[in-house]
Design a protein around this motif. Structure first.
Motif, short mmCIF file in Angstrom:
data_model
loop_
_atom_site.label_atom_id
_atom_site.label_comp_id
_atom_site.label_asym_id
_atom_site.label_seq_id
_atom_site.Cartn_x
_atom_site.Cartn_y
_atom_site.Cartn_z
N LEU A 65 0.83 -1.21 0.00
CA LEU A 65 0.00 0.00 0.00
C LEU A 65 0.87 1.26 0.00
N GLY A 66 1.96 1.23 0.74
CA GLY A 66 2.89 2.36 0.74
C GLY A 66 3.48 2.59 -0.64
N TRP A 67 3.81 1.49 -1.32
CA TRP A 67 4.35 1.59 -2.69
C TRP A 67 3.30 2.17 -3.65
N LEU A 68 2.07 1.68 -3.54
CA LEU A 68 1.00 2.21 -4.40
C LEU A 68 0.76 3.70 -4.14
N TRP A 69 0.80 4.07 -2.89
CA TRP A 69 0.61 5.47 -2.50
C TRP A 69 1.73 6.32 -3.09
N ALA A 70 2.97 5.86 -2.95
CA ALA A 70 4.11 6.60 -3.51
C ALA A 70 4.02 6.69 -5.03
N CYS A 71 3.60 5.62 -5.66
CA CYS A 71 3.45 5.62 -7.13
C CYS A 71 2.39 6.62 -7.56
N SER A 72 1.30 6.70 -6.80
CA SER A 72 0.21 7.59 -7.18
C SER A 72 0.61 9.06 -7.11
N LEU A 73 1.62 9.37 -6.32
CA LEU A 73 2.07 10.76 -6.17
C LEU A 73 3.30 11.09 -7.00
N ASP A 74 3.87 10.11 -7.68
CA ASP A 74 5.07 10.31 -8.49
C ASP A 74 4.69 10.92 -9.84
N SER A 75 5.31 12.04 -10.20
CA SER A 75 4.95 12.74 -11.44
C SER A 75 5.28 11.92 -12.68
N GLU A 76 6.38 11.20 -12.67
CA GLU A 76 6.76 10.39 -13.83
C GLU A 76 5.76 9.24 -14.06
N ILE A 77 5.31 8.63 -12.98
CA ILE A 77 4.33 7.55 -13.09
C ILE A 77 2.97 8.11 -13.50
N SER A 78 2.62 9.29 -12.99
CA SER A 78 1.36 9.93 -13.40
C SER A 78 1.38 10.24 -14.89
N GLN A 79 2.51 10.71 -15.40
CA GLN A 79 2.64 10.98 -16.83
C GLN A 79 2.52 9.69 -17.65
N LEU A 80 3.12 8.62 -17.17
CA LEU A 80 3.00 7.33 -17.85
C LEU A 80 1.54 6.88 -17.89
N TYR A 81 0.84 7.03 -16.78
CA TYR A 81 -0.58 6.67 -16.70
C TYR A 81 -1.38 7.48 -17.72
N PHE A 82 -1.10 8.77 -17.80
CA PHE A 82 -1.77 9.65 -18.77
C PHE A 82 -1.47 9.19 -20.19
N ASN A 83 -0.21 8.87 -20.48
CA ASN A 83 0.18 8.40 -21.82
C ASN A 83 -0.54 7.11 -22.19
#
Length: 191
Positions: A163-181
């Motif tokens: 859950l901590g990893w998922l939380w950190a991923c959800s706030l990471d700008s690079e991962i957010s950009q990947l999700y958007f892409n």
């Protein structure tokens, strides 16, 4: 970091966490083979995509996880499997995401630990522990936990770390950009 590298890292880290959660919940142990595979994948993927710089980043994430978490093993807060799993996640995802994952994992651990304790002992086990704590405080004497009491349980920590990893991923700008892409690529973008 390329989208393909980050996608592969996220997919593998997610798979490692799912396997660790299942093993930790049912066998109360995270297998060494799973942890070693996570560590190997971390070094291999980062070295493949970013050569020496990637290998050094994996080494730094791996070592940082050990440095931060080894004292928790000595103090019997976390098990060795939890630490080795996070060493693999550190090698795979890097030091920055590792640190945030651990920070958020501590917060998530309060909730998951309470839920798992209630699941295993029920409210009776919680009440027994609270009564024992009161007796220890009031009588100024330590009493060992009894069978069926919440304080005597080992609580699997892989769910909190995930859950901590998922939380950190959800706030990471690079991962957010990947999700958007990926949303744009799959035609799921906003209309």
């Amino acid at each position: 970091m390329t989208d393909s590298q980050l996608s592969l890292q996220l997919l593998l880290a997610g798979a490692f966490f799912i396997a660790a959660i299942v093993m930790d919940l049912y066998k109360e142990k995270i297998p060494n083979k799973l942890c070693l595979l996570a560590i190997f994948c971390g070094f291999a993927i980062n070295a493949y995509y970013a050569q020496l710089q990637g290998a050094l980043m994996a080494l730094f994430g791996f070592a940082l996880a050990f440095i931060i978490l080894f004292p928790t093993f000595i103090l019997r807060i976390l098990g060795a499997g939890d630490i080795k799993l996070m060493m693999g996640i550190g090698a795979l995802m890097g030091p920055q995401l590792l640190v945030w994952s651990l920070a958020y994992g501590i917060v998530a651990g309060a909730g998951t630990s309470l839920l798992l304790i209630i699941w295993k002992t029920g409210f009776t086990g919680m009440a027994m522990t609270l009564k024992r704590y009161w007796d220890c405080f009031y009588l100024r004497c330590y009493f060992k936990p009894e069978a069926g009491e919440a304080a005597g349980l080992r609580v699997p920590y892989a769910p909190a770390l995930a859950l901590g990893w998922l939380w950190a991923c959800s706030l990471d700008s690079e991962i957010s950009q990947l999700y958007f892409n990926w949303h744009l690529y799959l035609g799921l973008g906003t209309s």
